[in-house]
Write a protein that holds these residues in place. Structure first.
Motif, PDB file in Angstrom:
ATOM      1  N   ARG A  24      38.672 104.147  50.373  1.00  0.00           N
ATOM      2  CA  ARG A  24      39.869 104.665  49.437  1.00  0.00           C
ATOM      3  C   ARG A  24      40.364 104.603  48.198  1.00  0.00           C
ATOM      4  O   ARG A  24      40.624 104.454  47.065  1.00  0.00           O
ATOM      5  CB  ARG A  24      40.776 103.946  50.400  1.00  0.00           C
ATOM      6  N   SER A  25      39.574 102.859  47.730  1.00  0.00           N
ATOM      7  CA  SER A  25      40.092 102.304  46.590  1.00  0.00           C
ATOM      8  C   SER A  25      39.420 102.913  45.560  1.00  0.00           C
ATOM      9  O   SER A  25      40.084 102.964  43.706  1.00  0.00           O
ATOM     10  CB  SER A  25      40.150 100.825  46.676  1.00  0.00           C
ATOM     11  N   LEU A  26      38.048 103.110  45.356  1.00  0.00           N
ATOM     12  CA  LEU A  26      36.767 103.670  44.791  1.00  0.00           C
ATOM     13  C   LEU A  26      37.028 105.118  44.626  1.00  0.00           C
ATOM     14  O   LEU A  26      36.446 105.840  43.612  1.00  0.00           O
ATOM     15  CB  LEU A  26      35.858 103.462  45.017  1.00  0.00           C
ATOM     16  N   GLY A  27      37.685 105.923  45.173  1.00  0.00           N
ATOM     17  CA  GLY A  27      37.934 107.623  45.763  1.00  0.00           C
ATOM     18  C   GLY A  27      36.174 107.734  46.279  1.00  0.00           C
ATOM     19  O   GLY A  27      35.963 108.907  45.791  1.00  0.00           O
ATOM     20  N   LEU A  28      35.371 107.086  46.812  1.00  0.00           N
ATOM     21  CA  LEU A  28      34.131 107.356  47.119  1.00  0.00           C
ATOM     22  C   LEU A  28      34.015 108.144  48.056  1.00  0.00           C
ATOM     23  O   LEU A  28      34.712 108.327  49.089  1.00  0.00           O
ATOM     24  CB  LEU A  28      32.922 106.461  47.921  1.00  0.00           C
ATOM     25  N   ARG A  29      32.974 109.433  47.833  1.00  0.00           N
ATOM     26  CA  ARG A  29      33.631 110.621  49.360  1.00  0.00           C
ATOM     27  C   ARG A  29      31.232 110.111  50.132  1.00  0.00           C
ATOM     28  O   ARG A  29      31.111 108.689  49.684  1.00  0.00           O
ATOM     29  CB  ARG A  29      32.279 111.602  48.219  1.00  0.00           C
ATOM     30  N   ASN A  30      31.786 110.804  51.437  1.00  0.00           N
ATOM     31  CA  ASN A  30      31.073 109.773  52.443  1.00  0.00           C
ATOM     32  C   ASN A  30      29.278 109.845  52.048  1.00  0.00           C
ATOM     33  O   ASN A  30      28.702 108.442  52.352  1.00  0.00           O
ATOM     34  CB  ASN A  30      31.164 110.706  54.097  1.00  0.00           C
ATOM     35  N   SER A  31      29.059 110.676  51.024  1.00  0.00           N
ATOM     36  CA  SER A  31      27.988 110.265  50.694  1.00  0.00           C
ATOM     37  C   SER A  31      27.363 109.502  49.642  1.00  0.00           C
ATOM     38  O   SER A  31      26.408 108.537  49.918  1.00  0.00           O
ATOM     39  CB  SER A  31      27.195 111.792  50.349  1.00  0.00           C
ATOM     40  N   GLU A  32      28.805 109.716  48.964  1.00  0.00           N
ATOM     41  CA  GLU A  32      28.872 107.928  47.982  1.00  0.00           C
ATOM     42  C   GLU A  32      28.662 106.663  48.027  1.00  0.00           C
ATOM     43  O   GLU A  32      27.980 105.843  47.983  1.00  0.00           O
ATOM     44  CB  GLU A  32      29.960 108.388  47.060  1.00  0.00           C
ATOM     45  N   LEU A  33      29.308 106.688  49.488  1.00  0.00           N
ATOM     46  CA  LEU A  33      30.079 105.029  50.315  1.00  0.00           C
ATOM     47  C   LEU A  33      28.549 104.937  51.112  1.00  0.00           C
ATOM     48  O   LEU A  33      27.854 102.984  50.741  1.00  0.00           O
ATOM     49  CB  LEU A  33      31.133 105.417  51.200  1.00  0.00           C
ATOM     50  N   ARG A  34      27.706 106.362  51.068  1.00  0.00           N
ATOM     51  CA  ARG A  34      26.808 105.211  51.516  1.00  0.00           C
ATOM     52  C   ARG A  34      26.071 104.979  51.115  1.00  0.00           C
ATOM     53  O   ARG A  34      24.508 104.451  51.499  1.00  0.00           O
ATOM     54  CB  ARG A  34      26.121 107.111  52.420  1.00  0.00           C
ATOM     55  N   GLN A  35      25.309 105.613  49.877  1.00  0.00           N
ATOM     56  CA  GLN A  35      24.535 105.802  48.628  1.00  0.00           C
ATOM     57  C   GLN A  35      24.534 104.044  48.468  1.00  0.00           C
ATOM     58  O   GLN A  35      23.846 103.292  48.600  1.00  0.00           O
ATOM     59  CB  GLN A  35      25.119 106.709  47.951  1.00  0.00           C
ATOM     60  N   LEU A  36      26.327 103.342  47.726  1.00  0.00           N
ATOM     61  CA  LEU A  36      26.903 101.876  47.727  1.00  0.00           C
ATOM     62  C   LEU A  36      26.405 100.875  48.817  1.00  0.00           C
ATOM     63  O   LEU A  36      25.628 100.287  47.866  1.00  0.00           O
ATOM     64  CB  LEU A  36      28.304 102.405  47.531  1.00  0.00           C
ATOM     65  N   ILE A  37      26.067 101.532  50.073  1.00  0.00           N
ATOM     66  CA  ILE A  37      25.987 100.287  51.345  1.00  0.00           C
ATOM     67  C   ILE A  37      24.429 100.393  51.195  1.00  0.00           C
ATOM     68  O   ILE A  37      24.120  99.280  51.600  1.00  0.00           O
ATOM     69  CB  ILE A  37      25.933 101.231  52.296  1.00  0.00           C
ATOM     70  N   LEU A  38      23.743 101.211  50.885  1.00  0.00           N
ATOM     71  CA  LEU A  38      22.459 101.771  51.003  1.00  0.00           C
ATOM     72  C   LEU A  38      21.445 100.649  49.770  1.00  0.00           C
ATOM     73  O   LEU A  38      21.035  99.978  49.799  1.00  0.00           O
ATOM     74  CB  LEU A  38      21.525 103.188  51.214  1.00  0.00           C
ATOM     75  N   ARG A  39      22.629 101.239  48.747  1.00  0.00           N
ATOM     76  CA  ARG A  39      21.937  99.908  47.283  1.00  0.00           C
ATOM     77  C   ARG A  39      22.066  99.227  47.101  1.00  0.00           C
ATOM     78  O   ARG A  39      21.360  97.726  46.952  1.00  0.00           O
ATOM     79  CB  ARG A  39      21.926 100.808  45.902  1.00  0.00           C
ATOM     80  N   MET A  40      23.886  98.062  47.750  1.00  0.00           N
ATOM     81  CA  MET A  40      23.686  96.789  48.219  1.00  0.00           C
ATOM     82  C   MET A  40      24.554  96.472  49.274  1.00  0.00           C
ATOM     83  O   MET A  40      25.880  96.463  49.716  1.00  0.00           O
ATOM     84  CB  MET A  40      24.415  96.843  47.106  1.00  0.00           C
ATOM     85  N   PRO A  41      23.927  96.235  50.557  1.00  0.00           N
ATOM     86  CA  PRO A  41      24.471  96.047  51.455  1.00  0.00           C
ATOM     87  C   PRO A  41      24.924  94.458  51.492  1.00  0.00           C
ATOM     88  O   PRO A  41      26.345  94.963  52.800  1.00  0.00           O
ATOM     89  CB  PRO A  41      22.728  95.863  52.704  1.00  0.00           C
ATOM     90  N   SER A  42      24.558  94.067  50.559  1.00  0.00           N
ATOM     91  CA  SER A  42      26.473  92.729  51.055  1.00  0.00           C
ATOM     92  C   SER A  42      27.606  92.974  50.463  1.00  0.00           C
ATOM     93  O   SER A  42      28.092  92.121  51.004  1.00  0.00           O
ATOM     94  CB  SER A  42      25.125  91.930  49.478  1.00  0.00           C
TER      95      SER A  42
END
Length: 210
Positions: A24-42
């Motif tokens: 919500r804060s960053l306005g991420l699409r589902n695919s972008e959220l997935r990309q973010l989490i896969l790159r930086m799970p922490s």
């Protein structure tokens, strides 16, 4: 990458609220959220809940810094975070603000350029002040007889200059240019790199020696 504490987080009280807050804060699409989490799970372990007394969460403090101190739009913050997910994990007081002060006060970079530098080259905020940024700037100043503010001008034009190895690329490139062009005075070299700072980004073997 793996995050060893991930298995200890409760899905309902930690993981899902954090993912929702990020999206919500960053306005991420589902695919972008997935990309973010896969790159930086922490990032799942990052504090995103407002604290007692209305104090901003660690995540919101970082967003506030980028928007109100670095002058970035939320769109620019989102794009920078997708390039460099660790951007939203750096401490404001311990890491982000000291680097902002370095750019503003030591290099004299106008505040209106800071957002663009972070947006286009977010990894610069992960560089160490003591081990990387200040030594590189000092080396360029010495070899080129430049004022700190002049190095700041170079950074505005070509932020990736700060990414390159001081001993492996920047200093060899400057010494080669001085020798190849018979530049006897450091200031002559300085005038050259001020006009074309991208020379420091070119490999000796692929560009400068041709």
């Amino acid at each position: 990458k793996t995050h060893t504490r991930l298995s200890t987080y409760d899905a309902a009280t930690k993981i899902l609220p954090t993912l929702d807050k990020l999206q919500r804060s960053l306005g991420l699409r589902n695919s972008e959220l997935r990309q973010l989490i896969l790159r930086m799970p922490s990032v799942i372990g990052m504090g995103t809940s407002e604290k007692e007394g209305g104090k901003l969460s660690a995540f919101d403090q970082r967003l506030d810094f980028f928007q109100n101190e670095a002058g970035m739009s939320m769109k620019e913050v989102k794009e920078a975070v997708l390039k460099q997910p660790s951007l939203i994990q750096y401490g404001v007081a311990s890491s982000l603000r000291p680097k902002l002060d370095f750019f503003l006060e030591e290099l004299g970079i106008p505040r209106e350029h800071i957002g663009r530098i972070i947006h286009t080259s977010p990894a610069v905020m992960g560089l160490s002040l003591t081990d990387t940024l200040r030594p590189k700037v000092a080396s360029i100043m010495k070899l080129c007889a430049l004022h700190p503010y002049e190095v700041g001008m170079m950074v505005v034009v070509s932020p990736p200059t700060l990414f390159h190895s001081q001993k492996g690329k920047i200093e060899p490139a400057l010494k080669y240019l001085a020798s190849a062009l018979s530049l006897n005075e450091p200031r002559e070299l300085g005038e050259l790199v001020l006009k074309a700072p991208r020379l420091l980004r070119q490999g000796l073997e692929t560009s400068l020696m041709k």
